[in-house]
Scaffold this motif. Structure first.
Motif, PDB file in Angstrom:
ATOM      1  N   UNK A 192       0.837  -1.211   0.000  1.00 32.70           N
ATOM      2  CA  UNK A 192       0.000   0.000   0.000  1.00 32.70           C
ATOM      3  C   UNK A 192       0.862   1.247   0.000  1.00 32.70           C
ATOM      4  N   UNK A 193       1.876   1.261   0.871  1.00 33.86           N
ATOM      5  CA  UNK A 193       2.748   2.433   0.971  1.00 33.86           C
ATOM      6  C   UNK A 193       3.478   2.661  -0.351  1.00 33.86           C
ATOM      7  N   UNK A 194       3.902   1.557  -0.966  1.00 28.70           N
ATOM      8  CA  UNK A 194       4.607   1.652  -2.242  1.00 28.70           C
ATOM      9  C   UNK A 194       3.669   2.205  -3.344  1.00 28.70           C
ATOM     10  N   UNK A 195       2.439   1.693  -3.366  1.00 30.79           N
ATOM     11  CA  UNK A 195       1.476   2.149  -4.374  1.00 30.79           C
ATOM     12  C   UNK A 195       1.142   3.627  -4.178  1.00 30.79           C
ATOM     13  N   UNK A 222     -11.717   6.564  -3.742  1.00 33.30           N
ATOM     14  CA  UNK A 222     -11.594   5.719  -2.539  1.00 33.30           C
ATOM     15  C   UNK A 222     -10.524   6.249  -1.597  1.00 33.30           C
ATOM     16  N   UNK A 223      -9.404   6.672  -2.183  1.00 33.59           N
ATOM     17  CA  UNK A 223      -8.265   7.128  -1.372  1.00 33.59           C
ATOM     18  C   UNK A 223      -8.607   8.406  -0.612  1.00 33.59           C
ATOM     19  N   UNK A 224      -9.403   9.259  -1.235  1.00 38.50           N
ATOM     20  CA  UNK A 224      -9.710  10.547  -0.606  1.00 38.50           C
ATOM     21  C   UNK A 224     -10.764  10.425   0.483  1.00 38.50           C
ATOM     22  N   UNK A 225     -11.765   9.588   0.247  1.00 37.00           N
ATOM     23  CA  UNK A 225     -12.898   9.574   1.173  1.00 37.00           C
ATOM     24  C   UNK A 225     -12.986   8.303   2.022  1.00 37.00           C
ATOM     25  N   UNK A 226     -12.823   7.156   1.405  1.00 36.75           N
ATOM     26  CA  UNK A 226     -13.007   5.891   2.126  1.00 36.75           C
ATOM     27  C   UNK A 226     -11.765   5.501   2.943  1.00 36.75           C
ATOM     28  N   UNK A 227     -10.591   5.729   2.363  1.00 28.75           N
ATOM     29  CA  UNK A 227      -9.358   5.313   3.053  1.00 28.75           C
ATOM     30  C   UNK A 227      -9.194   5.947   4.443  1.00 28.75           C
ATOM     31  N   UNK A 245      -2.121   4.098   9.662  1.00 33.53           N
ATOM     32  CA  UNK A 245      -2.052   5.383   8.968  1.00 33.53           C
ATOM     33  C   UNK A 245      -1.451   5.245   7.574  1.00 33.53           C
ATOM     34  N   UNK A 246      -2.157   5.735   6.607  1.00 40.32           N
ATOM     35  CA  UNK A 246      -1.633   5.772   5.239  1.00 40.32           C
ATOM     36  C   UNK A 246      -1.580   7.225   4.775  1.00 40.32           C
ATOM     37  N   UNK A 247      -2.729   7.705   4.322  1.00 40.06           N
ATOM     38  CA  UNK A 247      -2.778   9.093   3.836  1.00 40.06           C
ATOM     39  C   UNK A 247      -2.408  10.088   4.926  1.00 40.06           C
ATOM     40  N   UNK A 248      -2.784   9.771   6.159  1.00 42.16           N
ATOM     41  CA  UNK A 248      -2.545  10.708   7.262  1.00 42.16           C
ATOM     42  C   UNK A 248      -1.202  10.457   7.950  1.00 42.16           C
ATOM     43  N   UNK A 261       3.574  10.882   5.113  1.00 37.22           N
ATOM     44  CA  UNK A 261       4.512  10.450   4.074  1.00 37.22           C
ATOM     45  C   UNK A 261       4.100  10.913   2.677  1.00 37.22           C
ATOM     46  N   UNK A 262       2.850  11.294   2.537  1.00 39.11           N
ATOM     47  CA  UNK A 262       2.340  11.628   1.205  1.00 39.11           C
ATOM     48  C   UNK A 262       1.664  13.000   1.223  1.00 39.11           C
ATOM     49  N   UNK A 263       2.448  14.055   1.420  1.00 39.26           N
ATOM     50  CA  UNK A 263       1.841  15.387   1.586  1.00 39.26           C
ATOM     51  C   UNK A 263       1.043  15.846   0.362  1.00 39.26           C
ATOM     52  N   UNK A 264       1.515  15.528  -0.834  1.00 33.57           N
ATOM     53  CA  UNK A 264       0.801  15.976  -2.035  1.00 33.57           C
ATOM     54  C   UNK A 264      -0.527  15.231  -2.172  1.00 33.57           C
ATOM     55  N   UNK A 265      -0.469  13.936  -1.898  1.00 36.90           N
ATOM     56  CA  UNK A 265      -1.672  13.113  -2.002  1.00 36.90           C
ATOM     57  C   UNK A 265      -2.694  13.515  -0.930  1.00 36.90           C
ATOM     58  N   UNK A 266      -2.193  13.847   0.242  1.00 39.06           N
ATOM     59  CA  UNK A 266      -3.093  14.275   1.309  1.00 39.06           C
ATOM     60  C   UNK A 266      -3.801  15.579   0.922  1.00 39.06           C
ATOM     61  N   UNK A 267      -2.989  16.521   0.390  1.00 40.57           N
ATOM     62  CA  UNK A 267      -3.553  17.815  -0.030  1.00 40.57           C
ATOM     63  C   UNK A 267      -4.587  17.581  -1.149  1.00 40.57           C
TER      64      UNK A 267
END
Lengths: 225, 225
Positions: B131-134, B161-166, B176-179, B182-188
């Motif tokens: 997951x972290x790699x993807x 899915x990544x924005x709302x369900x994850x 913790x994945x998005x939060x 490690x992924x500031x751009x993806x979180x934003x």
């Protein structure tokens, strides 16, 4: 539109059904390309650089721009070179062709792989059942000489594995799918497909593939003892 | 082209990220549709008749013609209603968008599912790593406000899915994945995406989804004891 001076390259391995999809499509369209043989046991810098995510062949290059994933490449090829369309032109028929190509990759091939290469007996039985079910869906879908009608289309190309590789898997592992008599239309299609002149000229030699499947099965059955 | 008098129907379940993909696309394009709620615990004749292969939602109907598989439906929608294109217009950029949407479905979501819902500890650890790699691949790919640039495109929709369900999965299972930071751009991106007015108006209530994920996790951890 294709440019006047253009460079088309394909990175592949000879035995791969996914690479052959691209070769068949390019040949049907009469697109000249340079083929580069990859070594999957010692992956090239080219492969690792241009398909860092999947690290798999085929990788396709058009004027230096790389693309991976065979179904994605096939759509690109069809949009770039109009000669011999491999996708239907109408949105609904096009969507159905995408659905069936995806079905082959997501359901049919994984089921066959599970049936053929799983050590666990229960999993293997489940794989056989799923394979027969998937092939039955394709049997029901086949209404003409080819999935594409009178001409080969994307679904036929996606199903290449079933026509050429699957019979060799059957021989290597001693299971019957296409040759079981359960899928007469699909069997007939497989013969039409592998005898289509362009397909025939773009398939690998049988012996190498059969030998590879036999070794793989021997390794598997030895490991499970 | 869309016809003057047309009927658009969507068979779905409210909590499904795959169904929401279709709803977001239809709303972006301003296509009116009738929504039919399915019961996946007691599947309707409509579902079994029109998606006999996967028996899953969404199933989309345009003037009575059925289509399944969310990415296939999204391409059909984009080819049928031109307003607010969700695919890039150039073949190469279009191919890349297909590549990333497929990556989300084939690699990213299965990895997260393995990380979140697997009982076996080793498998679970592997799922977390994958997951972290993807997510890192997606982080690297994100160059603008949206994957589509200034506007939402197919990759953003596929990544719903990544924005709302994850984040709700993260809360339910305590990972913790998005939060993770490690992924500031993806979180934003996730914040921009769920706050886009059309997306925001087409997401399910959080509480129901969170409750579902919590129950699922409780059942899983109980079963594994």
């Amino acid at each position: 539109m294709a440019q006047v001076q253009e460079e088309v390259q394909l990175l592949g391995v000879g035995g791969s059904p996914f690479v052959r999809r691209i070769q068949i499509a390019l040949k049907l369209k009469g697109v000249h390309y340079t083929y580069i043989e990859e070594n999957l046991r010692n992956k090239s810098d080219l492969l690792l650089k241009f398909n860092p995510i999947h690290k798999k062949v085929p990788v396709f290059f058009h004027n230096g721009k790389p693309l991976a994933e065979s179904l994605v490449i096939l759509e690109y090829i069809d949009e770039t070179w109009e000669n011999y369309p491999i996708f239907p032109q109408q949105p609904y028929e096009k969507a159905l062709a995408r659905f069936w190509s995806k079905f082959i990759d997501d359901k049919c091939l994984p089921a066959i792989s599970k049936a053929a290469w799983t050590v666990n007996k229960e999993e293997r039985e489940k794989g056989i059942e799923e394979s027969l079910q998937a092939l039955q869906f394709l049997e029901n879908e086949l209404k003409h000489k080819f999935f594409g009608g009178v001409n080969i289309n994307i679904v036929d190309i996606a199903a290449s594995y079933l026509a050429f590789w699957l019979p060799l898997v059957e021989e290597a592992i001693g299971l019957k799918f296409l040759s079981s008599g359960k899928f007469p239309k699909l069997y007939k299609w497989s013969q039409e497909f592998i005898n289509h002149p362009i397909v025939k000229a773009n398939l690998p030699p049988k012996e190498g593939i059969l030998g590879f499947f036999k070794s793989r099965y021997a390794a598997l059955t030895t490991a499970s003892k």
